[in-house]
Enzyme design. Structure first.
Site, PDB file in Angstrom:
ATOM      1  NE  ARG A 208       5.396  13.231 -26.708  1.00 25.54           N
ATOM      2  CZ  ARG A 208       4.225  13.710 -27.149  1.00 25.54           C
ATOM      3  NH1 ARG A 208       3.124  13.453 -26.502  1.00 25.54           N
ATOM      4  NH2 ARG A 208       4.168  14.421 -28.235  1.00 25.54           N
TER       5      ARG A 208
ATOM      6  NE  ARG B 264       5.608  18.908 -31.767  1.00 27.33           N
ATOM      7  CZ  ARG B 264       4.652  19.146 -32.663  1.00 27.33           C
ATOM      8  NH1 ARG B 264       4.750  20.167 -33.484  1.00 27.33           N
ATOM      9  NH2 ARG B 264       3.625  18.355 -32.726  1.00 27.33           N
TER      10      ARG B 264
ATOM     11  NE  ARG C  36      -0.184  21.165 -31.601  1.00 27.57           N
ATOM     12  CZ  ARG C  36       0.042  19.911 -31.269  1.00 27.57           C
ATOM     13  NH1 ARG C  36      -0.930  19.018 -31.399  1.00 27.57           N
ATOM     14  NH2 ARG C  36       1.203  19.525 -30.804  1.00 27.57           N
TER      15      ARG C  36
ATOM     16  NE  ARG D  81      -0.863  19.234 -35.693  1.00 26.70           N
ATOM     17  CZ  ARG D  81      -0.407  18.267 -34.879  1.00 26.70           C
ATOM     18  NH1 ARG D  81      -1.022  17.100 -34.846  1.00 26.70           N
ATOM     19  NH2 ARG D  81       0.649  18.450 -34.132  1.00 26.70           N
TER      20      ARG D  81
ATOM     21  CE  LYS E  65       1.081  10.677 -30.514  1.00 24.24           C
ATOM     22  NZ  LYS E  65       2.023  11.391 -31.352  1.00 24.24           N
TER      23      LYS E  65
HETATM   24  P1  AMP Z   1       1.195  16.355 -28.455  1.00 22.72           P
HETATM   25  O1  AMP Z   1      -0.103  17.078 -28.589  1.00 22.72           O
HETATM   26  O2  AMP Z   1       1.017  14.951 -27.951  1.00 22.72           O
HETATM   27  O3  AMP Z   1       2.033  16.433 -29.704  1.00 22.72           O
HETATM   28  O4  AMP Z   1       2.030  17.108 -27.314  1.00 22.72           O
HETATM   29  C1  AMP Z   1       2.401  18.475 -27.464  1.00 22.72           C
HETATM   30  C2  AMP Z   1       3.545  18.802 -26.512  1.00 22.72           C
HETATM   31  O5  AMP Z   1       3.121  18.577 -25.155  1.00 22.72           O
HETATM   32  C3  AMP Z   1       4.797  17.965 -26.679  1.00 22.72           C
HETATM   33  O6  AMP Z   1       5.662  18.457 -27.692  1.00 22.72           O
HETATM   34  C4  AMP Z   1       5.423  18.073 -25.286  1.00 22.72           C
HETATM   35  O7  AMP Z   1       6.050  19.323 -25.095  1.00 22.72           O
HETATM   36  C5  AMP Z   1       4.192  18.037 -24.387  1.00 22.72           C
HETATM   37  N1  AMP Z   1       3.834  16.642 -23.999  1.00 22.72           N
HETATM   38  C6  AMP Z   1       2.707  15.954 -24.337  1.00 22.72           C
HETATM   39  N2  AMP Z   1       2.726  14.704 -23.812  1.00 22.72           N
HETATM   40  C7  AMP Z   1       3.893  14.594 -23.130  1.00 22.72           C
HETATM   41  C8  AMP Z   1       4.517  13.553 -22.404  1.00 22.72           C
HETATM   42  N3  AMP Z   1       3.939  12.340 -22.275  1.00 22.72           N
HETATM   43  N4  AMP Z   1       5.728  13.805 -21.843  1.00 22.72           N
HETATM   44  C9  AMP Z   1       6.312  15.015 -21.941  1.00 22.72           C
HETATM   45  N5  AMP Z   1       5.804  16.028 -22.652  1.00 22.72           N
HETATM   46  C10 AMP Z   1       4.597  15.842 -23.239  1.00 22.72           C
END
Ligand code: AMP
Length: 189
Positions: free
Chosen positions: A88, A144, A133, A127, A13
């Protein structure tokens, strides 16, 4: 152009959203990136979010809804944006719908980038080696993915009912996936 990018963690994404945003000159609004920056800067929001992120759980709806509400009102977002990793949950999707209705700019496409779980785990572990990360470790990746299946996947049906869903297979080369994404976007440009 107002688009949501959905898909499991590791589907690509973020990478694809960046390519598309550069091409159309619109901002990529990634709640994950905004939260990671808040954690790094030690802000109050970052301190609250960190424990959820480290456990592979979702940060509370009120926090991320607030982030998006502020971000899409900024001047650079007036010509459009890609929401990368938001919404989400169904509550976030409803909140987004309400905030967009208020400013009379409805969502045009909710694009779901789909990839099988076994491929996702391999990609995320790879990654982890490259980017380091903290949430790319095997137990957190599993958490996740579980979170994705239970809380985020129902949004596919939500957006199908809204009539804005576009489904794109996320497997194949980066370029193949980009061209699959571009064809529905060209129609709404
Ligand atoms: P991502 O980089 O999009 O994979 O997000 C990393 C982490 O940030 C996720 O595993 C969540 O803990 C938090 N996070 C990101 N976007 C959201 C969202 N829309 N709602 C809740 N938690 C989020």
């Amino acid at each position: 152009m107002r688009i949501v990018f959905m898909g499991p963690p590791g589907a690509g994404k973020g990478t694809q959203a960046k390519i598309i945003c550069d091409r159309y000159g619109i901002p990529q609004v990634s709640t994950g990136e905004i939260l990671r920056a808040a954690v790094k800067n030690g802000t109050d929001m970052g301190k609250k979010a960190k424990e959820y992120m480290d456990a592979g759980k979702l940060v509370p709806d009120s926090v991320v809804i607030g982030i998006v509400k502020d971000r899409i009102r900024e001047p650079d977002a007036q010509k459009g944006y890609i929401l990368d990793g938001f919404p989400r949950t169904l509550e976030q999707a409803d909140a987004l719908k309400a905030m967009l209705a208020e400013i009379k700019t409805p969502l045009q496409i909710a694009l779901n980038l789909d990839v099988r779980d076994d491929l996702l785990i391999a990609r995320l572990l790879d990654r982890a080696k490259k980017e380091g990360r903290p949430d790319d470790t095997e137990p957190v990746i599993k958490s996740r993915l579980d979170t994705y299946h239970s809380q985020t996947r129902p949004l596919i049906d939500y957006y199908r009912k809204e009539g804005v869903l576009v489904e794109v297979p996320g497997e194949g080369t980066l370029e193949e996936v980009t061209s699959r994404i571009l064809s529905p976007l060209e129609k709404i440009k």
